[in-house]
Write a protein that holds these residues in place. Structure first.
Motif, PDB file in Angstrom:
ATOM      1  N   ALA A  54       9.767 -11.453 -35.465  1.00 27.85           N
ATOM      2  CA  ALA A  54       8.656 -11.153 -35.655  1.00 27.85           C
ATOM      3  C   ALA A  54       8.225 -12.653 -36.334  1.00 27.85           C
ATOM      4  O   ALA A  54       7.466 -13.109 -36.518  1.00 27.85           O
ATOM      5  N   VAL A  55       9.822 -12.719 -37.353  1.00 26.22           N
ATOM      6  CA  VAL A  55       9.260 -12.849 -38.718  1.00 26.22           C
ATOM      7  C   VAL A  55      10.905 -14.740 -38.631  1.00 26.22           C
ATOM      8  O   VAL A  55      11.579 -14.101 -38.075  1.00 26.22           O
ATOM      9  N   PRO A  56      10.901 -15.828 -39.386  1.00 28.48           N
ATOM     10  CA  PRO A  56      11.513 -16.593 -38.871  1.00 28.48           C
ATOM     11  C   PRO A  56      12.044 -16.652 -40.002  1.00 28.48           C
ATOM     12  O   PRO A  56      12.879 -16.910 -39.254  1.00 28.48           O
ATOM     13  N   ARG A  57      12.387 -15.923 -41.931  1.00 34.00           N
ATOM     14  CA  ARG A  57      13.078 -15.329 -42.288  1.00 34.00           C
ATOM     15  C   ARG A  57      13.410 -13.974 -42.203  1.00 34.00           C
ATOM     16  O   ARG A  57      11.794 -13.469 -43.426  1.00 34.00           O
ATOM     17  N   LEU A  58      13.985 -13.605 -42.725  1.00 34.42           N
ATOM     18  CA  LEU A  58      14.188 -11.614 -42.940  1.00 34.42           C
ATOM     19  C   LEU A  58      15.115 -11.205 -44.369  1.00 34.42           C
ATOM     20  O   LEU A  58      16.509 -11.986 -44.192  1.00 34.42           O
ATOM     21  N   THR A  59      14.477 -10.984 -45.268  1.00 29.59           N
ATOM     22  CA  THR A  59      15.245 -10.685 -46.072  1.00 29.59           C
ATOM     23  C   THR A  59      15.415  -8.664 -46.545  1.00 29.59           C
ATOM     24  O   THR A  59      13.508  -8.569 -46.258  1.00 29.59           O
ATOM     25  N   VAL A  60      16.746  -7.872 -46.789  1.00 30.30           N
ATOM     26  CA  VAL A  60      15.534  -6.669 -46.445  1.00 30.30           C
ATOM     27  C   VAL A  60      16.892  -5.766 -47.690  1.00 30.30           C
ATOM     28  O   VAL A  60      17.526  -6.706 -47.898  1.00 30.30           O
ATOM     29  N   LEU A  61      15.913  -5.160 -48.746  1.00 39.04           N
ATOM     30  CA  LEU A  61      16.356  -4.654 -49.213  1.00 39.04           C
ATOM     31  C   LEU A  61      15.798  -2.827 -49.435  1.00 39.04           C
ATOM     32  O   LEU A  61      15.653  -2.551 -49.016  1.00 39.04           O
ATOM     33  N   GLU A  62      17.579  -2.573 -49.687  1.00 39.19           N
ATOM     34  CA  GLU A  62      18.272  -1.429 -49.992  1.00 39.19           C
ATOM     35  C   GLU A  62      18.863  -0.763 -50.734  1.00 39.19           C
ATOM     36  O   GLU A  62      20.081  -1.433 -51.172  1.00 39.19           O
ATOM     37  N   ILE A  63      17.962   0.496 -51.157  1.00 43.97           N
ATOM     38  CA  ILE A  63      19.007   1.487 -52.116  1.00 43.97           C
ATOM     39  C   ILE A  63      20.680   2.057 -51.801  1.00 43.97           C
ATOM     40  O   ILE A  63      21.061   1.849 -53.076  1.00 43.97           O
ATOM     41  N   ASP A  64      19.762   2.516 -51.222  1.00 42.20           N
ATOM     42  CA  ASP A  64      21.381   2.841 -50.907  1.00 42.20           C
ATOM     43  C   ASP A  64      22.621   2.509 -49.436  1.00 42.20           C
ATOM     44  O   ASP A  64      22.752   1.662 -49.501  1.00 42.20           O
ATOM     45  N   PRO A  65      23.369   2.704 -50.779  1.00 44.33           N
ATOM     46  CA  PRO A  65      24.550   1.710 -50.384  1.00 44.33           C
ATOM     47  C   PRO A  65      25.429   1.438 -48.973  1.00 44.33           C
ATOM     48  O   PRO A  65      25.424   1.327 -48.670  1.00 44.33           O
ATOM     49  N   ALA A  66      25.639   2.957 -47.947  1.00 44.48           N
ATOM     50  CA  ALA A  66      25.512   3.474 -46.922  1.00 44.48           C
ATOM     51  C   ALA A  66      25.086   2.567 -45.978  1.00 44.48           C
ATOM     52  O   ALA A  66      25.554   1.749 -45.082  1.00 44.48           O
ATOM     53  N   SER A  67      24.176   2.351 -46.405  1.00 44.10           N
ATOM     54  CA  SER A  67      23.171   1.788 -44.990  1.00 44.10           C
ATOM     55  C   SER A  67      22.825   0.811 -45.251  1.00 44.10           C
ATOM     56  O   SER A  67      22.277  -0.364 -44.291  1.00 44.10           O
ATOM     57  N   THR A  68      22.655  -0.070 -47.196  1.00 42.52           N
ATOM     58  CA  THR A  68      23.130  -1.632 -46.859  1.00 42.52           C
ATOM     59  C   THR A  68      24.211  -2.003 -45.976  1.00 42.52           C
ATOM     60  O   THR A  68      24.207  -2.751 -45.321  1.00 42.52           O
ATOM     61  N   ARG A  69      25.420  -1.531 -45.956  1.00 36.22           N
ATOM     62  CA  ARG A  69      26.792  -1.610 -45.937  1.00 36.22           C
ATOM     63  C   ARG A  69      26.134  -1.377 -43.880  1.00 36.22           C
ATOM     64  O   ARG A  69      26.721  -2.670 -42.985  1.00 36.22           O
ATOM     65  N   PHE A  75      22.458  -6.426 -38.798  1.00 31.74           N
ATOM     66  CA  PHE A  75      21.859  -7.660 -38.770  1.00 31.74           C
ATOM     67  C   PHE A  75      22.375  -8.702 -39.734  1.00 31.74           C
ATOM     68  O   PHE A  75      21.741  -9.732 -39.881  1.00 31.74           O
ATOM     69  N   GLY A  76      23.208  -8.426 -40.344  1.00 31.11           N
ATOM     70  CA  GLY A  76      24.094  -9.504 -41.791  1.00 31.11           C
ATOM     71  C   GLY A  76      23.656 -11.224 -40.823  1.00 31.11           C
ATOM     72  O   GLY A  76      23.572 -11.834 -41.833  1.00 31.11           O
ATOM     73  N   GLU A  77      24.087 -10.963 -39.982  1.00 32.34           N
ATOM     74  CA  GLU A  77      23.878 -12.866 -39.495  1.00 32.34           C
ATOM     75  C   GLU A  77      22.321 -13.431 -38.882  1.00 32.34           C
ATOM     76  O   GLU A  77      22.481 -13.824 -38.736  1.00 32.34           O
ATOM     77  N   ARG A  78      21.558 -12.743 -39.267  1.00 35.84           N
ATOM     78  CA  ARG A  78      20.078 -12.443 -38.943  1.00 35.84           C
ATOM     79  C   ARG A  78      19.343 -12.072 -40.121  1.00 35.84           C
ATOM     80  O   ARG A  78      17.936 -13.065 -39.886  1.00 35.84           O
ATOM     81  N   ALA A  79      20.210 -11.061 -40.526  1.00 32.51           N
ATOM     82  CA  ALA A  79      19.058 -11.047 -42.280  1.00 32.51           C
ATOM     83  C   ALA A  79      19.652 -11.542 -43.416  1.00 32.51           C
ATOM     84  O   ALA A  79      20.457 -10.847 -43.365  1.00 32.51           O
TER      85      ALA A  79
END
Length: 191
Positions: A54-69, A75-79
């Protein structure tokens, strides 16, 4: 924030992802999110998957290290996937065109930390940018799902004033008791 096993299984399930994929696009269509969007607290990434379409550029902020990994793998190649706290965001002021969060604020243990997230969302938004989100409201089933979890449900009646204090105008709060609260606000334009 801590989640019990049943809650983790539900939020990481394909059934949950399918429900999000069905409902979220229509909800997102109500907002002009612009060209550079921040999602706070994506957890297992069901909402992230929809936002990427839905959006051209996305950044995600996650506090949990396991969820971040996990998010980085998915999604690391797209966000841009960043580990950190929504209450102390590692982004420059005025960067994002929109900030969103979905069913995560009730996992924030205190009202003060929730308010810090609201203030940080205002700080990282461009003037005229939108902050929007949805969170669940208290019900018997919701309480059962959160046994042993952090559960700090938003008070829908207090939310307009809290968002105003954080710096938002044009605040809109839509409350469905025992179901959900939707909210949005706009960072005032410069000048």
């Amino acid at each position: 924030m801590p989640m019990n096993l049943m809650h983790r299984k539900l939020c990481s399930s394909e059934k949950w992802a399918a429900a999000v994929a069905e409902k979220l696009p229509e909800w997102l269509a109500r907002f002009d999110l612009g060209d550079d969007v921040l999602e706070i607290g994506p957890g297992f990434g069901a909402t992230t998957r929809v936002l990427l379409e839905a959006v051209p550029r996305l950044t995600v902020l996650e506090i949990d290290p396991a969820s971040t990994r996990l998010l980085q793998q998915k999604f690391g190649e797209r966000a841009d996937v960043v580990e950190g706290s929504g209450a102390e965001m590692p982004f420059e002021s005025g960067r994002f065109s929109a900030v969103v969060c979905f069913t995560m604020l009730h996992h924030v243990p205190t009202i003060a930390l929730q308010d810090a997230i609201f203030s940080e969302a205002a700080r990282v938004l461009r003037p005229g940018g939108s902050y929007a989100g949805v969170d669940s409201q208290l019900s018997f089933g919701f309480r059962l799902l959160h046994l042993g979890d952090t559960m700090n449900v938003l008070d829908a009646a207090a939310l307009p004033a809290r968002l105003g204090t954080a710096g938002f105008e044009q605040v809109d709060v839509r409350h469905q008791p025992k179901k959900q609260v939707e909210f949005s606000g706009v960072k005032p334009s410069a000048g």
